[in-house]
Design a protein around this motif. Structure first.
Motif, mmCIF file in Angstrom:
data_model
loop_
_atom_site.group_PDB
_atom_site.id
_atom_site.type_symbol
_atom_site.label_atom_id
_atom_site.label_comp_id
_atom_site.label_asym_id
_atom_site.label_seq_id
_atom_site.Cartn_x
_atom_site.Cartn_y
_atom_site.Cartn_z
ATOM 1 N N ILE A 176 63.015 0.124 105.911
ATOM 2 C CA ILE A 176 62.157 0.062 107.103
ATOM 3 C C ILE A 176 62.751 0.663 108.312
ATOM 4 O O ILE A 176 63.938 0.830 108.846
ATOM 5 C CB ILE A 176 61.851 -1.487 107.140
ATOM 6 C CG1 ILE A 176 61.217 -2.035 106.079
ATOM 7 C CG2 ILE A 176 61.290 -1.528 108.611
ATOM 8 C CD1 ILE A 176 61.143 -3.553 106.444
ATOM 9 N N SER A 177 61.896 1.544 108.772
ATOM 10 C CA SER A 177 62.203 2.193 110.038
ATOM 11 C C SER A 177 61.550 1.446 111.287
ATOM 12 O O SER A 177 60.351 1.051 111.299
ATOM 13 C CB SER A 177 61.663 3.692 110.122
ATOM 14 O OG SER A 177 62.593 4.559 109.065
ATOM 15 N N PRO B 144 63.942 -13.261 108.014
ATOM 16 C CA PRO B 144 65.243 -13.898 108.643
ATOM 17 C C PRO B 144 66.453 -13.212 107.970
ATOM 18 O O PRO B 144 66.356 -13.395 106.648
ATOM 19 C CB PRO B 144 65.053 -15.106 108.782
ATOM 20 C CG PRO B 144 63.717 -15.705 108.616
ATOM 21 C CD PRO B 144 63.261 -14.666 107.855
ATOM 22 N N GLY B 145 67.354 -12.745 108.823
ATOM 23 C CA GLY B 145 68.586 -12.147 108.155
ATOM 24 C C GLY B 145 68.473 -10.634 107.866
ATOM 25 O O GLY B 145 69.430 -9.992 107.659
ATOM 26 N N PHE B 146 67.322 -10.084 107.953
ATOM 27 C CA PHE B 146 67.088 -8.740 108.056
ATOM 28 C C PHE B 146 67.658 -7.947 109.199
ATOM 29 O O PHE B 146 67.718 -8.412 110.084
ATOM 30 C CB PHE B 146 65.644 -8.246 107.943
ATOM 31 C CG PHE B 146 65.570 -6.780 107.846
ATOM 32 C CD1 PHE B 146 65.311 -5.908 106.583
ATOM 33 C CD2 PHE B 146 65.158 -5.936 108.943
ATOM 34 C CE1 PHE B 146 65.121 -4.725 106.497
ATOM 35 C CE2 PHE B 146 65.050 -4.551 108.738
ATOM 36 C CZ PHE B 146 65.001 -3.947 107.722
ATOM 37 N N GLN B 147 68.633 -6.940 108.708
ATOM 38 C CA GLN B 147 69.495 -6.344 109.700
ATOM 39 C C GLN B 147 69.118 -4.890 109.672
ATOM 40 O O GLN B 147 68.735 -4.215 108.597
ATOM 41 C CB GLN B 147 70.962 -6.325 109.208
ATOM 42 C CG GLN B 147 71.543 -7.772 109.490
ATOM 43 C CD GLN B 147 72.946 -7.867 109.201
ATOM 44 O OE1 GLN B 147 73.639 -6.906 108.508
ATOM 45 N NE2 GLN B 147 73.579 -8.920 109.461
ATOM 46 N N GLU C 158 72.702 -2.556 116.745
ATOM 47 C CA GLU C 158 72.445 -3.217 115.584
ATOM 48 C C GLU C 158 71.715 -4.404 116.012
ATOM 49 O O GLU C 158 72.045 -5.313 116.903
ATOM 50 C CB GLU C 158 73.800 -3.677 115.193
ATOM 51 C CG GLU C 158 74.776 -2.463 114.923
ATOM 52 C CD GLU C 158 74.242 -1.597 113.772
ATOM 53 O OE1 GLU C 158 73.667 -2.208 112.868
ATOM 54 O OE2 GLU C 158 74.474 -0.401 113.600
ATOM 55 N N MET C 159 70.495 -4.768 115.080
ATOM 56 C CA MET C 159 69.766 -5.900 115.249
ATOM 57 C C MET C 159 69.649 -6.726 114.102
ATOM 58 O O MET C 159 69.937 -6.151 112.942
ATOM 59 C CB MET C 159 68.475 -5.385 115.756
ATOM 60 C CG MET C 159 68.551 -4.692 117.104
ATOM 61 S SD MET C 159 66.759 -4.183 117.462
ATOM 62 C CE MET C 159 66.799 -2.503 116.315
ATOM 63 N N GLU C 160 69.626 -8.262 114.396
ATOM 64 C CA GLU C 160 69.104 -8.870 113.067
ATOM 65 C C GLU C 160 67.895 -9.934 113.449
ATOM 66 O O GLU C 160 67.994 -10.284 114.524
ATOM 67 C CB GLU C 160 70.387 -9.758 112.908
ATOM 68 C CG GLU C 160 70.057 -10.785 111.594
ATOM 69 C CD GLU C 160 71.417 -11.511 111.273
ATOM 70 O OE1 GLU C 160 71.229 -12.490 110.629
ATOM 71 O OE2 GLU C 160 72.480 -11.077 111.320
ATOM 72 N N GLY D 26 65.567 -2.925 103.002
ATOM 73 C CA GLY D 26 64.547 -4.114 102.490
ATOM 74 C C GLY D 26 63.362 -3.673 102.423
ATOM 75 O O GLY D 26 63.086 -2.638 103.056
ATOM 76 N N GLY D 27 62.265 -4.651 101.872
ATOM 77 C CA GLY D 27 60.957 -4.207 102.123
ATOM 78 C C GLY D 27 59.972 -4.905 103.045
ATOM 79 O O GLY D 27 58.943 -4.655 103.158
#
Length: 155
Positions: free
Chosen positions: A2-3, A45-48, A109-111, A40-41
């Protein structure tokens, strides 16, 4: 993959922080031209994700320092300083008199920790590192570390 791409809006804010001891450090809080990528697709929650962004100069070319010197306007040298003839002392004042518009590089960096699928919104936390102000090229920039909460509308 994912961008996450910064496209429009207020993408900078002039900011000043005060260090212990009283020194003030100006910087441009920004994510200009950010392209963050994560594996990831879908957002959950937890996606970094993380990426680099441009950090324009805190002061534009039209900014004048207290002595009237600027990048594209103002005096060539401080008004109270006579032009130097022998060239030896000029090296000491070169960066003060010759202003530049510096563009640095930052990293974020983001979560994701909240997802609102109905409204296409995500939110989470971030940590970013970027250079501070160079006083139009006359100072070495300090490294600025910011932490906070972000919100985004996903299209």
């Amino acid at each position: 993959v994912i961008s996450f791409v910064e496209e429009e809006g207020i993408d900078y804010a002039p900011t000043t922080v005060q260090l212990p001891g009283g020194e003030r450090v100006p910087f441009l809080f920004t994510v200009k031209e950010l392209v963050a990528k994560g594996n990831g697709g879908s957002f959950k929650p937890g996606f970094q994700m993380g990426g680099d962004f441009s950090v324009p100069s805190y002061r534009t070319g039209l900014f004048l320092d207290p002595k009237g010197r600027g990048g594209v306007t103002g005096y060539d040298m401080a008004v109270a300083l006579p032009g130097l003839q022998n060239g030896e002392e000029e090296a000491d004042l070169f960066s003060e008199n010759n202003k530049t518009f510096d563009v640095g590089q930052g990293r974020i960096e983001m979560e994701v920790n909240k997802v609102n699928a109905e409204e296409s919104e995500i939110g989470g936390v971030f940590v970013a590192s970027q250079p501070g102000d160079t006083d139009m090229g006359s100072k070495v920039p300090k490294k600025i570390l910011t932490k906070g909460i972000f919100y985004a509308k996903v299209q």
